[in-house]
Design a protein around this motif. Structure first.
Motif, short mmCIF file in Angstrom:
data_model
loop_
_atom_site.label_atom_id
_atom_site.label_comp_id
_atom_site.label_asym_id
_atom_site.label_seq_id
_atom_site.Cartn_x
_atom_site.Cartn_y
_atom_site.Cartn_z
N TRP A 1 0.85 -1.20 0.00
CA TRP A 1 0.00 0.00 0.00
C TRP A 1 0.88 1.24 0.00
N ALA B 1 0.08 7.04 -3.83
CA ALA B 1 -0.44 6.54 -5.09
C ALA B 1 -1.50 7.49 -5.62
N SER B 2 -1.90 7.30 -6.87
CA SER B 2 -2.90 8.18 -7.48
C SER B 2 -4.15 8.21 -6.63
N PRO B 3 -4.75 9.41 -6.46
CA PRO B 3 -5.94 9.52 -5.62
C PRO B 3 -7.06 8.62 -6.09
N GLN B 4 -7.66 7.91 -5.16
CA GLN B 4 -8.79 7.04 -5.44
C GLN B 4 -9.86 7.32 -4.40
N PRO B 5 -11.13 7.13 -4.74
CA PRO B 5 -12.18 7.31 -3.74
C PRO B 5 -11.94 6.39 -2.54
N GLY B 6 -12.13 6.90 -1.37
CA GLY B 6 -11.94 6.09 -0.18
C GLY B 6 -11.46 6.91 1.00
N THR C 1 -8.90 8.62 3.58
CA THR C 1 -7.58 9.23 3.51
C THR C 1 -6.79 8.89 4.76
#
Length: 375
Positions: A5, A9-14, A16
């Protein structure tokens, strides 16, 4: 092959996540050392007649005019104050008291309304307008926001822990984002003398739990040797709790307006001890849960007789007024049952009215028809 992990990394929904190692530790930014902290929520609660609003205005006066705090510490940096009051008139109450206590009134800004998307001005609603307020204050940088009463910020049931926490979160966010202390004013629940002052804050325990500091005002019993009121620091999650100050309420002429008098605070001696000890020293010597004067049930009965004297009122309106008077919902319901108050379903909710009340048209009908009874 799966990879470990990666926070970057590129922002993803979820959710923080932030590594603790990336956060630089900071000390508390005290406005009044030990009592008032920037970016934190404070609650000032107490019995009726203890001058809670006047104390909040005294704090505002000290902050705007670089005065002295009750402990003698100088407020070295003057700052602006924002205030909303749902109970007191600015012209005949708030501004005269500020002037009487030496405030720089040019630094005090009273919230007097909200303009909607339609361009129309309406009353400010702390439960729904905090985002609009934060937007208005983005370039303003006040150091203190006073909300009187803070229970008005709760959109649901102020006795429900979850609803109180959800409603107070926008206020906490505003405080943190602007570096502004928030001082919310509340009441004590009636019939709670002898208990820890933190437990006496009316409504859900979340009010006291969510605030980082809780102040309490105590009025001496009629037989107490010391007849001065007390401001007590009943809880602090970011410093020492306990201790406080004696104070008196006085009337004084407003500078430049010799014919206008206003309330002011006269600070007295510092106090040491726990909140419960300091409260118990001057309150009537009663068993926990007892209080001098009328019982909570009797006070709730008088409250209902007064509020319903001129006719029916919606339950939501009654409940809000009862909350402001520190009357618990269960006590209100017992008083309702004892009075035989009737409730009827209306388009906007439930409406309460006294058993012997009837509308004018029903009274006329009863006068014409002896067998007509309105219930």
């Amino acid at each position: 092959m799966s990879r470990a992990w990666d926070e970057e990394a590129s922002p993803q929904p979820g959710v923080t996540l932030t590594r603790a190692s990336s956060i630089t530790p900071e000390g508390i930014s005290w406005i009044w050392p030990g009592w008032l902290a920037a970016g934190k929520l404070h609650v000032l609660a107490g019995m009726a007649g203890t001058g809670k609003t006047t104390i909040a205005l005294a704090v505002a006066a000290t902050l705007t005019a670089s005065g002295r705090w009750p402990d003698g510490e100088i407020c070295r940096q003057p700052a602006d104050v924002i205030m909303w009051s749902g109970e007191d008139d600015p012209a005949d109450t708030l501004v005269p008291r500020l002037m009487a206590m030496g405030a720089d009134v040019a630094r005090v800004h009273l919230i007097t309304g909200t303009r909607g998307d339609d361009g129309k001005l309406r009353g400010f609603d702390p439960a729904n307008d905090m985002a609009l307020l934060e937007s208005a204050l983005t370039n303003f940088k006040p150091r203190l926001l006073i909300l009187d009463p803070i229970s008005s910020a709760v959109s649901g049931d102020s006795h429900q822990n979850t609803e109180v926490r959800r409603s107070l979160q926008p206020i906490v966010d505003l405080a943190g984002n602007l570096g502004c202390a928030v001082l919310g004013i509340s009441h004590f629940t009636k019939g709670t003398a002898g208990r820890d002052p933190l437990e006496r804050v009316t409504g859900s325990l979340a009010f006291g739990a969510f605030a980082r500091l809780v102040w309490a005002t105590i009025k001496p019993g009629k037989d107490a040797d010391d007849q001065k009121r007390r401001l007590i620091r009943t809880k602090s999650n970011i410093g020492h709790d306990g201790g406080g100050f004696e104070y008196d309420l006085a009337q004084t002429a407003v500078p430049g307006h010799a014919d206008i008098y206003a309330s002011c605070i006269l600070w007295g001696e510092p106090l040491e001890g726990s909140a419960r000890e300091l409260a118990g020293q001057i309150e009537d010597d009663k068993k926990p849960g007892e209080e001098s004067g009328p019982s909570p049930r009797e006070e709730a009965t008088d409250f209902l007789l007064n509020i319903l004297a001129d006719g029916p009122r919606m339950f939501g309106e009654i409940k809000e007024a009862a909350d402001q008077d520190g009357i618990a919902p269960a006590t209100l319901k017992r008083a309702k049952k004892g009075l035989g108050i009737l409730s009827t379903k209306q388009a906007g909710g439930w409406q309460w009215h006294l058993k012997n009340w009837m509308p004018d048209d029903a009274q006329e009908s009863q006068g014409d028809q002896g067998d007509h009874i309105y219930i």
